[in-house]
Design an enzyme around this catalytic site. Sequence first.
Site, short mmCIF file in Angstrom:
data_model
loop_
_atom_site.label_atom_id
_atom_site.label_comp_id
_atom_site.label_asym_id
_atom_site.label_seq_id
_atom_site.Cartn_x
_atom_site.Cartn_y
_atom_site.Cartn_z
N GLY A 1 0.82 -1.22 0.00
CA GLY A 1 0.00 0.00 0.00
C GLY A 1 0.85 1.26 0.00
N SER B 1 -3.47 -0.59 14.56
CA SER B 1 -4.40 0.52 14.79
C SER B 1 -4.81 0.51 16.25
CB SER B 1 -5.64 0.32 13.92
OG SER B 1 -6.68 1.18 14.34
N TYR C 1 -13.37 -4.43 11.67
CA TYR C 1 -12.07 -3.80 11.38
C TYR C 1 -11.14 -4.00 12.58
CZ TYR C 1 -8.52 -0.12 10.76
OH TYR C 1 -7.33 0.58 10.65
N ASN D 1 1.12 3.42 -2.43
CA ASN D 1 0.71 4.47 -3.39
C ASN D 1 -0.18 5.54 -2.79
OD1 ASN D 1 -1.51 2.92 -3.08
ND2 ASN D 1 -1.89 2.56 -5.24
N GLY E 1 -1.66 7.59 1.19
CA GLY E 1 -1.67 7.75 2.64
C GLY E 1 -0.33 7.61 3.32
N GLY F 1 1.51 5.02 3.71
CA GLY F 1 2.48 4.20 2.96
C GLY F 1 3.23 5.02 1.92
#
Length: 315
Positions: free
Chosen positions: A28, A158, A185, A30, A32, A34
Site C-alpha cells: 500500500g 491501529s 475492522y 501508493n 496515505g 504508505g
Amino acid sequence: MADTTFGPKGWTPDHLSSLAGKTYVITGGNAGAGFQASRILLSKGAKVVMLNRSAEKSIIAVNALKEEFGPQTDVSYVRMDLSDLASVRAAADDVLKTVPQIDALICNAAIAQVPTQKLTVDGFESQLGTNHYGHFVLCGMLFDRIEASKGRIVVVASLGYNMGIKTIQFDDINWDKNYSANPVYSQSKLAQMMFAYELQDRLKGTGKDVQVYVCHPGASATSLISTSGGLMTRITWWLMSKTPMVQTAQKGAFPEVMCATEDGLEPRALYGPTGMMQTGGPVGKGTLNPHAYDKTTMKKLWRVSEEATGFHWTF
Ligand SMILES: NC(=O)c1ccc[n+]([C@@H]2O[C@H](COP(=O)([O-])OP(=O)(O)OC[C@H]3O[C@@H](n4cnc5c(N)ncnc54)[C@H](OP(=O)(O)O)[C@@H]3O)[C@@H](O)[C@H]2O)c1
C-alpha cells in the site's frame, strides 16, 4: 508516562542517517501513510519496492516520487491484491525473483470500516482477509529473504485493537451472524498484532535474526476511510480531519519508518504517537494492552490462519 527516548519531539525523520544500500518493501505504498513512508525512505537514498493493488495509482505514485527525488530514484511497484491469495503468492514470487535484499517488509496496506459484509475471492470476510490473511501469507513467503538480509517485519496496526470484542470471534470469524463495520475492522487489526507477537515468540530460540515490530499511525488524514468506509463514517471522518485531532499523513508515517529503521526498539511494544489519546503527538512507545498478546488466542489464530490460507510456516 510519555516515552522520552527520542527527546521531547519524539522520533522524527531527523533521526535517520543515509539509507543508501537499504531496500524496503511496503504494501500500500501508493497512498496515505504508505506513500509518505516511501517518500521519507527514498529521501534518505533507500530503494523502495511497493506492493500495490492499483497499477494506475502506482504509476502516478512512482512518477510523483521520481519527479520529487530525480529520475535515478530507485522506486518501483509490483501489483498485488492482498484480498486475493493467488495475487499475494504471485507478487511474493515476483519479489523473490527480483529483489535480492529486504531490510524491512512494512505491512502497511489495509481497508477499514467496510459497511457491509463482503467476502474476498477466497471466501474470507474482507477486512480480515485483506489486512490479516493477505499479510500472513506475504510475510511467510518473504521470510527467508528477510532473514537472509537480517531484516525486519513491521506491522502497521491501529488503536482500533482496543475497540470491539478485543479478541477473535473464532466461532464466526467471518461475522456471518452479527457483522458490524467497526468491530470487524478492530478484529482484523488485532489479528495483525497477534500475528506479529506470536511470530516474535516463535522466533525465540531459532537463531533466526529477524526483528518484528508493531506500530500505528494514530489518527492521520489519509484516504483510508474515503476508500472503504460507509457514507456516515466518511462524513464523520471528513469533519474530524478538519480538526487538530487528526494529524497529517506524513506524521502518520513516522512510526512505520521508525520501526523499519531504528535500532534498539522493544519487540513486545506498540509504537506510535504518544500525545493526547495517542492519536497524535511525539512518536515513541505507547500503551500496549495485554489482550493483544493473549497467548491462547495468538496460538489459535496462527493455527486457524494456516488452515484458512493453506500457507504453513516451517517454524
Ligand atoms: N489513517 C488513520 O488514521 C489510521 C488509523 C489507524 C490505523 N491506520 C492504518 O494505517 C495503515 C495505512 O493506512 P492509511 O491510513 O494510509 O490508508 P490509505 O490512505 O487508504 O492507504 C491504504 C493503502 O492500502 C492499499 N490497499 C487497500 N486494499 C488493498 C489490497 N487489497 N491490496 C493491496 N493494497 C491495498 C491502498 O491501495 P489503493 O490505493 O489501491 O486503495 C492504499 O495504498 C493501515 O494499516 C491502516 O489500518 C490508519
